[in-house]
Design an enzyme around this catalytic site. Structure first.
Site: not given
Ligand SMILES: *[C@@H]1O[C@H](CO)[C@@H](O)[C@H](O)[C@H]1NC(C)=O
Ligand SMILES: *[C@@H]1O[C@H](CO)[C@@H](O)[C@H](O)[C@H]1NC(C)=O
Ligand SMILES: *[C@@H]1O[C@H](CO)[C@@H](O)[C@H](O)[C@H]1NC(C)=O
Ligand SMILES: *[C@@H]1O[C@H](CO)[C@@H](O)[C@H](O)[C@H]1NC(C)=O
Length: 480
Positions: A118, A261
């Site tokens: 991220e 995720e």
């Protein structure tokens, strides 16, 4: 004192039913006492899990995975992106040391390299904006030059905040980074690599009090969102299809998407509850098993990695107290709720970790005979700075205790985090050890496990497995 061995011998493990096609697990290790890697790998196998995503290339984890047949996504942490971006030879060395080294028959089945995690989160203030693409390019090129780029793909797990859209069909990459995202997508496409995105319906709910609760789940009950006649009944689909539209917008609407995720935490917030996590996963797994896909990509299986495998009591709580409670299993590898990884919705529990060794059954609580309590607040703060007190917060499992209860919880958390060192249960006479479990129905005063390092030598491993691991480890050393 001798640790007690938890029921290792009495657990009878049925042949693992295969988990849903495409299902993987995130294996994070930011815990004060991580489970031994061999125990984790055995647990993955016992549960029929065939894919795992790591956040690094930890040698012990890789050694435990060697020969398991489990497909692995290894990772380069954000802090190393600059090194990978700045010099191609750094990327080559990394690939040699962390991928090539394990790439042999009986080694680790690496499928993907996650370049960063991220990296474009707004909270990073653009720190990784200029280095992520060069790092991705260098790593994939190094894989290609090493002759393994056809089998092993580099990808960048991105937060879903890299795109937006009023409706899924209006999805586009965030304007400030749209040029960069376009270049990343083009590079991924050129190498037949997938786009990886993390999607969190829980966070949609957490960040917006007006978010319709049922829209976070998969069992209906909220007003559908009508996107030009296509009805969205859950935010996961809407989010995924917003990405599909954004990819289409840059000419790659068919690019494979991996959900890096997805999950639901069980403590640390009013919506982080076991019952809600159970509901979320039940709906998700049923749909996965049925290959429902999404409205933009119907009837497709989706490769996705649940977040996460076990609780991590040392994670940063900057995003929220729930951060330490994402595990579908507790810190000790015990399942928290019924979950059927085959997606048939049966009322079954995951197979727990086997051979876990606990510290002694000693807790640390407030000394009710202490005379001077003037330092109590400071001592609680100290304990909670170095241990996990998130269950005490509002909406959490241990909220609502009195001052003594709070103090005991904090002291015990610290004492366990410190592996029950004697001096860790004193707090200038404010704390005492006890053999009586202070837990209540709602609130667990935990006993820590022996950490990886402490159990490596003694963890019970079947003789055959031990030999296999030893052989694999020897090969690893030779190939380095
Ligand atoms: C981002 O900027 C804010 C405000 O300027 C600062 O408080 C924060 O520490 C920065 N974060 C990082 C990761 O640099
Ligand atoms: C990234 O590059 C741009 C353009 O060269 C520059 O303006 C910006 O400061 C750089 N950002 C960082 C974090 O280095
Ligand atoms: C116990 O701790 C929680 C979390 O820090 C706090 O909100 C609460 O007010 C405390 N309770 C008492 C009685 O001090
Ligand atoms: C506390 O731990 C036990 C196992 O040690 C578990 O069965 C129980 O569900 C836990 N309770 C909570 C509230 O987490």
């Amino acid at each position: 004192m001798a640790g007690l061995v938890m029921a290792a011998a009495v657990v009878v493990v049925a042949a693992a039913a295969a988990a849903v096609e495409g299902l993987g697990m995130n294996w994070g290790t930011q815990a004060t006492h991580p489970l031994p890697p061999k125990v984790v790998v055995q647990m993955l196998r016992d549960n029929g899990i065939t894919k795992v995503k790591l956040f690094d290339t930890d040698f012990a984890a890789m050694s435990a995975l060697a020969g398991s047949g489990i497909e692995v996504m290894v990772a380069i942490p954000n802090k190393d992106l600059n090194t990978m971006a700045s010099d191609y030879s750094n990327a080559q060395s990394w690939v040699k040391k962390n991928v090539k080294r394990y790439d042999f028959d009986g080694g680790v089945t690496i499928k993907y390299v996650a370049v960063g995690n991220e990296p474009f989160l707004k909270t990073y203030n653009g720190s990784f904006i200029n280095i992520t693409l060069p790092a991705l390019q260098n790593i994939q090129n190094a894989l290609n030059d090493a002759g393994i780029g056809d089998r092993i793909k580099a990808t960048v797990p991105l937060n879903a905040d890299v795109y937006d859209g009023q409706l899924p069909s209006a999805g586009r990459f965030r304007p400030e980074i749209s040029g960069l995202m376009t270049d990343i997508v083009k590079f991924l496409a050129k190498n037949n690599a997938p786009f990886t995105v993390n999607i969190y319906p829980f966070l949609s709910l957490y960040l917006d009090d007006n978010f319709p609760v049922n829209y976070a789940f998969f069992d209906g009950g909220s007003t559908p969102v009508n996107d030009g006649g296509v009805l969205y009944t859950n935010v996961f689909d809407a989010n995924f299809d917003t990405l599909v539209a954004a990819l289409k917008g840059v000419g790659h609407g068919d690019m494979p998407i991996i959900v890096g995720e997805v999950g639901w935490p069980t403590d640390g917030d009013k919506n982080a509850k076991v019952a809600l996590a159970q509901r979320f996963y039940a709906g998700l797994l049923k749909r996965l098993a049925a290959n429902v896909g999404t409205p933009a990509r119907p009837n497709q299986y989706i490769e996705m990695y649940l977040f996460g495998l076990v609780d991590e009591d040392a994670k940063s709580v900057a995003p929220g107290s729930f951060e330490r409670h994402w595990g579908v299993l507790r810190y000790d590898g015990q399942p928290k709720f019924a979950m059927d990884l085959t997606g048939q919705g049966r009322n079954t529990m995951l197979v727990p970790a086997r051979g876990v060794q606990y510290l002694s059954k000693t807790w640390c609580v407030i000394n009710t005979n202490a005379k001077d309590l003037s330092n109590l607040g400071d001592k609680i703060n100290f304990a909670c700075t170095f241990a996990d007190c998130t269950p005490l917060g509002f909406g959490s499992s241990c909220n609502g205790m009195d001052t003594n209860g709070n103090a005991s919880y904090a002291f015990n958390a610290y004492f366990q985090a410190q592996s029950q060192k004697e001096e860790a249960c004193n707090f200038q006479g404010l704390a005492v050890p006890t053999q009586t479990d202070p837990s209540t129905n709602a609130c667990n005063f935990t006993i820590q496990i022996k950490s990886s390092a402490a159990t490596t030598a003694t963890a019970p491993v079947a003789a055959g497995a031990l030999v296999a691991v030893a052989v694999a480890a020897a090969q690893l050393l030779l190939l380095w």
